[in-house]
Design an enzyme around this catalytic site. Sequence first.
Site, mmCIF file in Angstrom:
data_model
loop_
_atom_site.group_PDB
_atom_site.id
_atom_site.type_symbol
_atom_site.label_atom_id
_atom_site.label_comp_id
_atom_site.label_asym_id
_atom_site.label_seq_id
_atom_site.Cartn_x
_atom_site.Cartn_y
_atom_site.Cartn_z
ATOM 1 N N GLY A 1 0.826 -1.205 0.000
ATOM 2 C CA GLY A 1 0.000 0.000 0.000
ATOM 3 C C GLY A 1 0.858 1.251 0.000
ATOM 4 N N CYS A 2 0.231 2.371 -0.337
ATOM 5 C CA CYS A 2 0.963 3.625 -0.472
ATOM 6 C C CYS A 2 1.357 4.188 0.895
ATOM 7 C CB CYS A 2 0.136 4.627 -1.259
ATOM 8 S SG CYS A 2 -1.564 4.800 -0.696
ATOM 9 N N TYR A 3 0.366 4.347 1.779
ATOM 10 C CA TYR A 3 0.685 4.822 3.129
ATOM 11 C C TYR A 3 1.669 3.869 3.808
ATOM 12 C CZ TYR A 3 -3.152 8.283 3.610
ATOM 13 O OH TYR A 3 -3.981 9.366 3.510
#
Lengths: 345, 345, 345, 345
Positions: free
Chosen positions: A148-150
């Site tokens: 995921g990005c976060y």
Amino acid sequence: MYKISIIGATGYVGLELARLLCGHGGVKIEHLFTTSAEGQQLDALYPSLRGAGLPPLETYSKEAALSSDLVFTALPHGAGGGVIPELYRAGGRVIDMSADYRLNDIAVYEQWYKSPHPCPEINGDAVYGLCELYRDRIKPTRLAANPGCYTSCAILACAPLMKSGLIDIHSIIIDAASGVSGAGRSLSQGMHFTEAHETYKAYGVTTHRHTPEIEQELSLAAGEPVYVTFTPHLLPVKRGILSTIYVNLKDGVTQEQLMEVYTEKYADEPFITLYPKGELPELKHVNGSNRCAIGFAIDKRTGRAIIVSALDNLVKGAAGAGVQNMNLMLGMPETQGLTAPAWYL
Amino acid sequence: MYKISIIGATGYVGLELARLLCGHGGVKIEHLFTTSAEGQQLDALYPSLRGAGLPPLETYSKEAALSSDLVFTALPHGAGGGVIPELYRAGGRVIDMSADYRLNDIAVYEQWYKSPHPCPEINGDAVYGLCELYRDRIKPTRLAANPGCYTSCAILACAPLMKSGLIDIHSIIIDAASGVSGAGRSLSQGMHFTEAHETYKAYGVTTHRHTPEIEQELSLAAGEPVYVTFTPHLLPVKRGILSTIYVNLKDGVTQEQLMEVYTEKYADEPFITLYPKGELPELKHVNGSNRCAIGFAIDKRTGRAIIVSALDNLVKGAAGAGVQNMNLMLGMPETQGLTAPAWYL
Amino acid sequence: MYKISIIGATGYVGLELARLLCGHGGVKIEHLFTTSAEGQQLDALYPSLRGAGLPPLETYSKEAALSSDLVFTALPHGAGGGVIPELYRAGGRVIDMSADYRLNDIAVYEQWYKSPHPCPEINGDAVYGLCELYRDRIKPTRLAANPGCYTSCAILACAPLMKSGLIDIHSIIIDAASGVSGAGRSLSQGMHFTEAHETYKAYGVTTHRHTPEIEQELSLAAGEPVYVTFTPHLLPVKRGILSTIYVNLKDGVTQEQLMEVYTEKYADEPFITLYPKGELPELKHVNGSNRCAIGFAIDKRTGRAIIVSALDNLVKGAAGAGVQNMNLMLGMPETQGLTAPAWYL
Amino acid sequence: MYKISIIGATGYVGLELARLLCGHGGVKIEHLFTTSAEGQQLDALYPSLRGAGLPPLETYSKEAALSSDLVFTALPHGAGGGVIPELYRAGGRVIDMSADYRLNDIAVYEQWYKSPHPCPEINGDAVYGLCELYRDRIKPTRLAANPGCYTSCAILACAPLMKSGLIDIHSIIIDAASGVSGAGRSLSQGMHFTEAHETYKAYGVTTHRHTPEIEQELSLAAGEPVYVTFTPHLLPVKRGILSTIYVNLKDGVTQEQLMEVYTEKYADEPFITLYPKGELPELKHVNGSNRCAIGFAIDKRTGRAIIVSALDNLVKGAAGAGVQNMNLMLGMPETQGLTAPAWYL
């Protein structure tokens, strides 16, 4: 030239994969699969791609996908339930951009995503596709779960510290802010221009699904269970994630000791930029690039370190990391197609 | 109609005071003093004020200022060194928008602002102009120190908890983000449009001057010294501050217990909006208004509360608070001229 | 206090009417009608309105609406087909914010809106609600058609010139740009933050529905048929319309001659700001206010005038103009509740 | 690898040249000259360039510059007065990014730029560096005048029509809008974030210095003197220029006839994208790329064509065009290093 297919090509991750792969040099996009826009050209949706020589959008077929050397699945979580196991079991190489194969514990997946796991049988075969942590396991795998990005932004900032003995690993607070592209192309009231511009808000407070993914990786890095407070915010920008992370330091820990730990871990990493004392990353330092930039300051008055990490959620936080995984899985140089500097302007 | 003067009228706080006072109904702007644009009209700098009937910009004179019932000083810190003592000692009523009289301890001022205090002799006479905390002391004062923007947002969110026994008062972390108008009208590279748009950064990490102001008021509220970690960020918006505040809860503390504390403190406050469980403030809920909105969530997994507060840095964080102080000091209704809803769009 | 109802209260025009009427002083909002959110509070959709004391959203009833002194209908074109004639025929006062009663010629309406006119029988009774042109006819009417946003901005800029003999009235080109709120609250891909931010485009080129409305009023002002080229653009801002208008001048016409024409027409208008030679309006000069600002320059090399006009599409271009009409229709001062300066920041 | 130097490397054009040349593959940046930041690294100003392996900023020396195969001068107009003639006369290859050598007529230069021309003697040797018009003359030149940003966007849109006989060449009106980076890195009040965000304005109306440059090239294309009305506007975006151009059509001219003219001229151009009927360019279609996108519509009611062209002011409008010129002048493929698609997001 390796042949690449993308399933779910019309979303923003699909767009960004197409943009990056156009200039890669070692691969050719052979199939773009969609369930929503068959027969159209991707550049009708995204005129920025005009002239890039992409194939037309088409309905998924297993045979067509398997004719590629590697398939990206850029579908919402759960939606790749049939396709990914089918391709994987037939011997295909798959990089899944969704959350489906990121969590080692099926129960944790089902608790946070509130739906049955699409294929528990192959979950254990998947490798968490964060190259800086799992490079050697990614190279031979045929199923990579793109992070995921976060989570990439937070994990890359914290992982080196987990076994350092320099911090209280149970004190981690991650305050993060993301551009609106993180919410994808689907319409929602909160992502309407008039609702998202000239404002700022926290959302998903205590409930965001990237929490267990961060905790999984930090726990593995620590060798014991770690829980974090993670608070995402929505920024009125298109791209980019910045994490401001608070940790309690053990007594007397210095800036230099922390820097030593980071340097040892990341000195040779092509996509990690460590900032010297007194400097901290901003979104404009990384947007458009595959870099994660990390800096930190020590608050002697309160005994805490403030770590700031930044990356482009669509590149190092999604499509760029996907290409980095692809490079490893297909035996190309890890940095191929990913060396463009950030845009700044 | 009370007569009002503004010293330092050409900055953004001066603009915002002029905008609010135009529609106040109980006061008239008599003098606009400046050192940079004498003889011009303020509406030549800010054409939004055309037709508002303002007096011309003029060079400061003590006599002219003292002919007003109240003087706002909207100067950089230190710059009101001569003027404020002079007016105050001559019997004038002054609301100082700078930081000069906000800190009770001269040594703390000199440590954080790195310059001698402009007038230690009258510092003890100044009242900290946060009406929700010091209403009764503000009414009779002739010298109010209008609070800082970040500080109002943080103090209003935390003060009720300091003696509640519900939190660890030594665990407070304030992660805040402000619009660019907080930096004022003066030019600097980082506030240039191309440098501040489509990005996000932390700044002043561990060194921001609003830190001792927050600590002073939270220590007073707690009855013991409190230190906080305060990290400001720059948002690509014009207006607004949002604070995301992390505190460790005492064992077993519930959402309802916290809400009870806030309700007891703020139920009758005209400019505080408490959000019900499950809702949190955004900038667009408060921008343009004199409101501070406060909401919170409890993270049971980590035993922390996440408190979110928001206000318009130019209104409740500056000029609106100034008008609120003015209303109290001149005996007008506290809410006069300040009831406009936020803009949302 | 006059009693006011709003039908279609949940859209952005409804929000803005509520915001302006809260501080009006001469009216009270009695009913907020909706078809989408009955029983909710409007401030649940728009928390900026918390504390404003608004009634709950309710299902429309003719009787409830007629108990008000005036009804605003803020519905999409065509959607007020049943309600407006019903209220009007029962003796109610209606200000319609849609396009339904703006065009005198039913055939023109049906050609541009591609649907039957909702009530041709009462169309002739409606007065075009641009106070600067039709003040005397608006006062006694019970049916005002509130003008379009682009149209008000263009008509106010051009109308004084139409009979002046100074320009070629067949050479008018209107290049206009609007903030995204002009598209309303409904979701669409092009108004998604990620699609509308950091970009700019022309749209509705040669086909925008405000064209016949502009042509109707300029033709009436000229006393002969006038056709214009009108090109709207979408700006990445929330609010505001700026029109840059090109007209061919008759030989030798000067800046002073044009200014004389404008001055004669607008000198006493409370909501028109004429800019002196060398200055031109910007959105930030008018946003938040009910003003239309107009300036111009002469290009001697090509014999053209460039006229620039600006207004806030939600205020002078919609809700503010509606309140101005309401003031006239109910016999209150025309400027009541509308004197707030623009926001600038 | 060809060796390249940049004089005036710290501005936005210098940054963008560095960004593009990093990934070019056929060249190496050997010297970065500056007058303001000697000894620093360019990536200290622009951390996006960290890791790009650039040489340090240094004081200009003729010898060092001449050791390069080609020198870019990215200085304000007039500031290259000494350097450019010196390098050119010593046999160097120079691409000047300023306006100094763009105008064939020295008197026109001095009239619009209000200062003496820096070197009239070599002005006649310079080739106007718009590759789509002057490809064959650029290849052998040693002095290319890189075109202006607004001018490239306007000229590329209009040039094909000038001898087509389809339009009234004396009716051209160019309404253009640019992102703030067009104003460069120098600070000014109007480019401050708080002054430029959430607003829109026309500027330089009838006086912008790109006017004579557009007129020169359109006159040359027409074979007779042509004057245009050119009105630039400032957009609250970082990058991009969009021109909306109005021309009167000869009687009966059709969309197809215009398209035929454009197709004949541009069918084989690698960096021109012609849009089919019904589609028009937006900034997000071109930003980040070296493309100029052109589309148009016909307004039969008024007999006008509306032509819309878009490009990235920093790429096709500046640094990208510079690299395109460099490729031609050094005998490399014209598209090398310039094939990246636009960013869209």
